[in-house]
Design a protein around this motif. Structure first.
Motif, mmCIF file in Angstrom:
data_model
loop_
_atom_site.group_PDB
_atom_site.id
_atom_site.type_symbol
_atom_site.label_atom_id
_atom_site.label_comp_id
_atom_site.label_asym_id
_atom_site.label_seq_id
_atom_site.Cartn_x
_atom_site.Cartn_y
_atom_site.Cartn_z
ATOM 1 N N UNK A 48 0.812 -1.100 0.072
ATOM 2 C CA UNK A 48 -0.032 0.006 0.101
ATOM 3 C C UNK A 48 0.866 1.181 0.036
ATOM 4 N N UNK A 49 1.815 1.136 0.760
ATOM 5 C CA UNK A 49 2.949 2.416 0.851
ATOM 6 C C UNK A 49 3.328 2.729 -0.500
ATOM 7 N N UNK A 50 3.996 1.625 -1.039
ATOM 8 C CA UNK A 50 4.602 1.741 -2.486
ATOM 9 C C UNK A 50 3.458 2.089 -3.395
ATOM 10 N N UNK A 51 2.291 1.564 -3.338
ATOM 11 C CA UNK A 51 1.307 2.210 -4.166
ATOM 12 C C UNK A 51 1.005 3.746 -4.005
ATOM 13 N N UNK A 52 0.886 4.032 -2.795
ATOM 14 C CA UNK A 52 0.474 5.541 -2.440
ATOM 15 C C UNK A 52 1.539 6.516 -2.821
ATOM 16 N N UNK A 53 3.056 5.886 -2.921
ATOM 17 C CA UNK A 53 4.051 6.815 -3.471
ATOM 18 C C UNK A 53 4.030 6.716 -4.799
ATOM 19 N N UNK A 54 4.034 5.617 -5.582
ATOM 20 C CA UNK A 54 3.983 5.491 -7.007
ATOM 21 C C UNK A 54 3.012 6.321 -7.770
ATOM 22 N N UNK A 55 1.700 6.366 -7.258
ATOM 23 C CA UNK A 55 0.710 7.055 -7.805
ATOM 24 C C UNK A 55 0.292 8.379 -7.236
ATOM 25 N N UNK A 56 1.234 8.875 -6.467
ATOM 26 C CA UNK A 56 0.874 10.448 -6.358
ATOM 27 C C UNK A 56 1.342 11.347 -7.292
ATOM 28 N N UNK A 57 0.459 12.301 -7.419
ATOM 29 C CA UNK A 57 0.906 13.343 -8.541
ATOM 30 C C UNK A 57 2.075 14.055 -8.046
#
Length: 133
Positions: A48-57
């Protein structure tokens, strides 16, 4: 808890050191290196952390924006972020009191390449994962 350092794959400058899993067997060293990265990804919080970081504008996110999304303490979130960083999946930069995290796409691109079936290779007739035969 292990204090073992994780080696970051794909940063030694050697191109093609890890063949795709479907084109050639991995040697022992390659499998060991990849297992460390997959182990870092083997936790739902870290995914989830990786996804949140990767998808951040904008490509980066402040730790202050990550922590509230979880029902975990700040030290626990920091531990998970450290694991992702040691695996070479993210990098960070301190700005004043806050730390900003960003994805290292070369590592995720490398993982994708390793797991991708070569173009034109026929897909074997197998049951879907989790199917009962």
């Amino acid at each position: 808890m292990s204090k073992q350092e994780l080696v970051v794959i794909g940063q030694d400058g050697a191109e093609g050191c890890c063949p795709a899993l479907l084109t050639a067997p991995l040697d022992e060293d390659q499998a060991t290196e990849l297992a460390k990265v997959f182990k870092a990804l083997g936790d739902p919080v870290r995914l989830r952390l990786l996804s949140m970081i990767a998808s951040r504008a904008g490509g980066e996110v402040c730790v202050c924006d990550l922590t509230p999304a979880f029902d975990l303490s700040q030290p626990t979130i920091s531990h998970h972020l450290k694991q992702l960083k040691q695996a070479g999946l993210i990098d960070s930069e301190r700005r004043g009191t806050w730390v900003y995290y960003r994805l290292l796409p070369q590592t995720t691109d490398r993982l994708a390449a390793i797991l991708t079936r070569p173009a034109g290779q026929p897909l074997a007739e197998t049951a879907p994962v989790g199917a009962v035969s």
